[in-house]
Motif scaffolding. Structure first.
Motif, PDB file in Angstrom:
ATOM      1  N   THR A 131     -64.989  -7.504 -81.038  1.00 13.91           N
ATOM      2  CA  THR A 131     -64.632  -8.252 -82.238  1.00 13.91           C
ATOM      3  C   THR A 131     -64.419  -7.305 -83.409  1.00 13.91           C
ATOM      4  OG1 THR A 131     -65.263 -10.105 -83.672  1.00 13.91           O
ATOM      5  CG2 THR A 131     -67.039  -8.648 -82.951  1.00 13.91           C
ATOM      6  N   ALA A 186     -61.132 -11.760 -82.030  1.00 11.50           N
ATOM      7  CA  ALA A 186     -61.879 -11.622 -80.782  1.00 11.50           C
ATOM      8  C   ALA A 186     -60.994 -10.950 -79.744  1.00 11.50           C
ATOM      9  CB  ALA A 186     -62.314 -13.001 -80.273  1.00 11.50           C
ATOM     10  N   LEU A 212     -60.484 -15.678 -84.048  1.00  6.87           N
ATOM     11  CA  LEU A 212     -61.608 -16.417 -83.485  1.00  6.87           C
ATOM     12  C   LEU A 212     -61.350 -17.917 -83.485  1.00  6.87           C
ATOM     13  CD1 LEU A 212     -64.426 -16.538 -82.270  1.00  6.87           C
ATOM     14  CD2 LEU A 212     -65.364 -16.355 -84.589  1.00  6.87           C
ATOM     15  N   LEU A 243     -65.426 -12.444 -73.559  1.00  5.51           N
ATOM     16  CA  LEU A 243     -65.366 -11.771 -74.843  1.00  5.51           C
ATOM     17  C   LEU A 243     -65.788 -10.318 -74.653  1.00  5.51           C
ATOM     18  CD1 LEU A 243     -65.089 -12.114 -77.970  1.00  5.51           C
ATOM     19  CD2 LEU A 243     -67.551 -12.586 -77.975  1.00  5.51           C
ATOM     20  N   HIS A 246     -66.423 -18.608 -78.556  1.00  2.00           N
ATOM     21  CA  HIS A 246     -67.077 -17.294 -78.646  1.00  2.00           C
ATOM     22  C   HIS A 246     -67.816 -17.075 -79.977  1.00  2.00           C
ATOM     23  CE1 HIS A 246     -65.436 -16.112 -74.857  1.00  2.00           C
ATOM     24  NE2 HIS A 246     -64.193 -16.255 -75.273  1.00  2.00           N
ATOM     25  N   VAL A 278     -60.484 -10.562 -75.896  1.00  2.00           N
ATOM     26  CA  VAL A 278     -60.893 -11.286 -74.692  1.00  2.00           C
ATOM     27  C   VAL A 278     -60.103 -10.796 -73.481  1.00  2.00           C
ATOM     28  CG1 VAL A 278     -61.695 -13.367 -75.887  1.00  2.00           C
ATOM     29  CG2 VAL A 278     -59.299 -13.184 -75.256  1.00  2.00           C
TER      30      VAL A 278
END
Length: 149
Positions: free
Chosen positions: A61, A51, A6, A58, A12, A53
């Protein structure tokens, strides 16, 4: 799709906070989840939030945490806070996020990884071994799992 820490995509942070709060929290616990997410953004140090992506979007997670179940602080580290965007479910992203954390923890030299879940049957499909039940605060039964690295 790529999975990154992250701290590499800090834009995000708010979305991940909202996802975790809405999926795992109560109406008055958003600040608690914001704190959790904020403290999991330290470069190359556990605890970490990852994360998933696609481009700038996004899609999921997951975390690698020292502790995710206060009643079982003897077990560590933990795969924690796995969440997939509702529009992305059913496409194998949960497995990819699990595998990412498994490989990361293996690279750190841990012999096993733990997680807990209120549901049964999902994680076993990916090689997790059910090791018993535990309690989430204050008195919610959960299932404990171990993955041997």
């Amino acid at each position: 799709m790529k999975i990154v820490p992250l701290y590499a995509v800090p834009q995000h942070e708010q979305q991940i906070t909202d996802w975790l709060w809405q999926a795992f929290g109560t109406s008055d616990s958003r600040d608690f989840f914001a704190s959790i997410v904020a403290t999991r953004q330290r470069e190359e140090k556990m605890p970490l939030t990852f994360a998933a992506v696609e481009g700038e979007k996004l899609v999921g997670t997951v975390g690698l945490w020292r502790c995710d179940l206060i009643s079982r602080q003897d077990l560590y580290p933990w795969l924690a806070a796995l969440y997939i965007d509702e529009n992305q479910r059913g496409q194998g992203l949960g497995e990819k996020l699990q595998q990412h954390v498994i490989e990361y923890a293996r690279g750190l030299g841990y012999p096993q990884l733990y997680l807990y879940s209120a549901c049964k049957g999902y994680y076993e499909r990916f090689g997790w071994q059910y090791i018993g039940d535990g309690l989430d605060y204050p008195n919610t039964p959960v299932h404990l799992y171990q993955f041997t690295l």
